[in-house]
Enzyme design. Structure first.
Site, PDB file in Angstrom:
ATOM      1  N   PHE A   1     -29.325  -1.407  -2.323  1.00 45.25           N
ATOM      2  CA  PHE A   1     -30.252  -0.674  -1.341  1.00 45.25           C
ATOM      3  C   PHE A   1     -30.750  -1.625  -0.480  1.00 45.25           C
ATOM      4  CE2 PHE A   1     -34.701   1.120   0.446  1.00 45.25           C
ATOM      5  CZ  PHE A   1     -33.973   1.441   1.582  1.00 45.25           C
ATOM      6  N   GLN A   2     -30.961  -1.892   1.350  1.00 51.43           N
ATOM      7  CA  GLN A   2     -31.547  -3.076   1.923  1.00 51.43           C
ATOM      8  C   GLN A   2     -31.145  -4.178   1.903  1.00 51.43           C
ATOM      9  OE1 GLN A   2     -35.742  -2.154   2.496  1.00 51.43           O
ATOM     10  NE2 GLN A   2     -34.866  -1.252   4.338  1.00 51.43           N
TER      11      GLN A   2
ATOM     12  N   MET B   1     -32.177 -10.683  38.151  1.00 52.46           N
ATOM     13  CA  MET B   1     -30.786 -12.141  37.982  1.00 52.46           C
ATOM     14  C   MET B   1     -29.311 -11.409  38.153  1.00 52.46           C
ATOM     15  SD  MET B   1     -30.689 -14.736  38.458  1.00 52.46           S
ATOM     16  CE  MET B   1     -31.500 -15.597  37.317  1.00 52.46           C
TER      17      MET B   1
ATOM     18  N   LYS C   1     -35.587 -10.862  -5.487  1.00 46.45           N
ATOM     19  CA  LYS C   1     -36.553  -9.943  -5.521  1.00 46.45           C
ATOM     20  C   LYS C   1     -37.481 -10.983  -7.358  1.00 46.45           C
ATOM     21  CE  LYS C   1     -38.877  -5.438  -6.568  1.00 46.45           C
ATOM     22  NZ  LYS C   1     -39.426  -4.201  -6.824  1.00 46.45           N
TER      23      LYS C   1
ATOM     24  N   GLU D   1     -39.755  -7.761  13.047  1.00 42.72           N
ATOM     25  CA  GLU D   1     -38.963  -8.392  12.810  1.00 42.72           C
ATOM     26  C   GLU D   1     -38.890  -9.874  13.595  1.00 42.72           C
ATOM     27  OE1 GLU D   1     -38.579  -5.434   9.605  1.00 42.72           O
ATOM     28  OE2 GLU D   1     -37.831  -6.002  11.463  1.00 42.72           O
TER      29      GLU D   1
END
Length: 591
Positions: A112-113, A479, A162, A50
């Protein structure tokens, strides 16, 4: 026309002119993906992470000037894209992110999630929405694109539960947006613009300080007219590169921590700073209390909160860069004459002396190790006629690209400025390539940062995105190592990348092309071969491990207090390092 929430989302995207979505599916967004699968107007690019989707949307936005779009699922999908949202927020990138959410009845129940997407994103988005009713979805999407692309651009999140994506309602596409309390100012105050014109005409040592706002407002032509009309030198920030042609005689290059000597000296000793679409960040100002001690400051910016936030401003102008510059140029065209240009001859003489005294430089030996600056310079010389889009990751290679790749036009430079996100460059390049399939897109990366989102090579191969990745491979977090050498007595705490992969084999494992230039004499042929390949390519270029980026303003220093070369003790240390040209088994130099 009755549509479900997923269909409404797709219809709204079409009406907003969206062509490409960067996305990764999950449980609560399966309805949306199912609807996307059944239509042909929107191209869905399946990413492998993602964060990659978010950076691709950023690259798309930076290259096109339009809002980039990404779609992620709930929970870890949202937490993974947060870095890209924060990056877009810092760099004012127009982006609309759609996230899935658990059903409204389960929000707050640790389902969940489930994650608090609104709470997570609030500090790093311009605005965010949780859509609880499908009847609100179309207007919310319209408002999201409006907020993302107007005023100071930025990322906007739309969180879709959802059940909202599955519920149906009558679809009506909003024709206009009116948001109470959000009315960006585009026209600058006429009196203040007139004051700015008068200050410009009187200034003996003016400097134009140009930021990314000029790029996003499409004000490059107006900026060029202003500079040429007044013969004022131009300094660009990292985000402003390309807003003014890099090879123009009035360009002093990039300013700031790793800016050119002449750019930083001109800024410090100027008597008038004309800041356009820039925000006076710490990498430019250095020590704030001693920033431009002799100068009056004009600041043009569409974001009123950016004006006087870090630096005192004498003439503030809130407005769109393009609109303000047009009006400013109109006044100056009727007022500027040879008298002003004559007034500034000593200033230009001084600038040219600074330029001659400390130009950007490096030493490339024909039989010695490859210097990273040489790679960027040759890449620029071999591709500049192709008008390439150039993306970078973050680190030393980013600064060398900014110094040696002279951008001629806006929207060709993709880099992470404010957040400094390693792993940005490759997916951002892919986003630009998706927007412009026929263009040459280059990604200049380091061996450390390319590994942050290396998995997206699968996305590039599957979607036939022929990005050319040039890795300046010094087997260090370069760096970090430079700072450790300069300020931490050379203790390489977690900066030595001892087990760097074979990038050629890695490219081949993904089905891409891998090339390597081990010697100076091989570089041109390898770069030409990579450019000619019709597909994604990794070019691994082992470079001298201990090369440092100069000039450098140390943290807390002033713009005129630059370190211009390695201190003597560091030169002695480096002279004792092995300088054996790497062979096929050892792809980097060893100390």
């Amino acid at each position: 026309m009755k549509l479900n929430g997923s269909e409404i989302l797709i219809e709204c995207l079409k009406r907003e002119g969206v062509k490409t979505i960067f996305a990764l599916p999950g449980g609560v967004v399966l309805k949306i993906f199912d609807m996307l699968h059944q239509q042909k107007d929107l191209d869905v690019i399946l990413t492998r992470h993602e964060q990659g989707a978010g950076h691709m949307a950023e690259g798309y936005a930076k290259a096109t000037g339009k809002a980039g779009v990404c779609l992620v699922t709930s929970g870890p999908g949202m937490t993974n894209v947060i870095t890209a949202l924060a990056d877009a927020y810092m760099d004012s990138v127009p982006l609309v992110c759609f996230s899935g959410q658990v059903p409204t009845s389960l929000i707050g129940n640790d389902a969940f999630q489930e994650a608090d997407n609104i709470g997570l994103s609030r500090p790093c988005t311009k605005y965010n929405f949780l859509v609880k009713d499908v009847n609100d979805l179309a207007m919310t999407i319209k408002e999201a694109f409006y907020i993302a692309t107007t005023g100071r651009p930025g990322p906007v999140l739309v969180d879709i539960p959802k059940d909202v994506s599955m519920a149906t309602t009558e679809f009506v596409y909003p024709t206009s947006v009116s948001i109470r309390g959000y009315n960006p100012t585009y026209d600058g105050n006429k009196w203040q613009i007139k004051q700015a014109a008068e200050a410009i005409m009187k200034a003996k040592k003016p400097i134009l300080y140009v930021g990314g706002g000029v790029v996003f407002s499409g004000a490059s032509a107006e900026l060029i007219e202003l500079a040429e009309l007044t013969q004022i030198p131009v300094d660009m920030t990292l985000m402003g590169l390309g807003a003014f042609p890099g090879e123009h005689q009035l360009s002093l290059g990039m300013l700031g921590m790793h800016g050119t000597y002449q750019a930083n000296m001109a800024m410090h000793y100027s008597d008038l700073v004309i800041a356009i679409g820039a925000r006076f960040d710490d990498r430019v100002t250095g020590k704030v209390s001693e920033f431009c001690p002799h100068a009056k400051v004009i600041h043009v910016d569409i974001d009123p909160t950016s004006i006087r936030k870090n630096i005192h401003v004498d003439i503030p102008i809130v407005g769109d860069c393009k609109t303000v510059l047009r009006e400013l140029n109109q006044i100056l065209r009727a007022s500027v004459n040879g008298e002003q240009k004559e007034l500034r001859k000593p200033w230009w003489k001084q600038i040219r002396e600074w330029e001659a005294a400390h130009p950007l430089s490096y030493q490339q030996d024909a039989e010695g190790p490859i210097k990273p600056q040489y790679v960027v310079k040759r890449l620029y010389e071999l591709t500049k006629d192709r008008d390439p889009i150039v993306s970078t990751d973050v680190g030393q290679h980013q600064m060398w690209a900014a110094q040696y790749f002279k951008l001629a036009k806006p929207n060709r430079w993709l880099t992470s400025g404010g957040l400094g996100t390693m792993g940005f460059g490759f997916p951002a390049a892919m986003g630009a390539q998706a927007a412009f399939p026929g263009r040459l897109v280059l990604c200049i990366a380091g061996d450390g940062s390319i590994q942050m989102n290396m998995q997206e090579m699968a996305t590039a191969v599957v979607n036939k995105l022929p990005v050319k990745i040039i890795i300046l491979n010094n087997r260090f977090h370069g760096m970090v190592r430079q700072w450790q050498d300069l300020f931490y007595q050379g203790r390489y705490a977690s900066s030595d990348l001892e087990n760097t992969p074979d990038f050629v084999k890695l490219a081949e494992a993904y089905g891409a092309v891998g090339l390597r230039a081990n010697k100076v004499g091989d570089l041109d042929a390898v770069l030409k071969e990579a450019i000619a390949v019709n597909g994604p390519v990794i070019v691994d270029v082992p470079t001298y491990r201990f090369e440092n980026v100069y000039p450098m303003i140390p943290a807390g220093g002033c713009n005129h207090e630059m370190i211009l070369e390695d201190p003597p003790e560091l030169k002695t240390k480096q002279a004792g390092a092995s300088k054996v040209t790497p062979d096929g088994n050892d792809t980097v130099l060893t100390a």
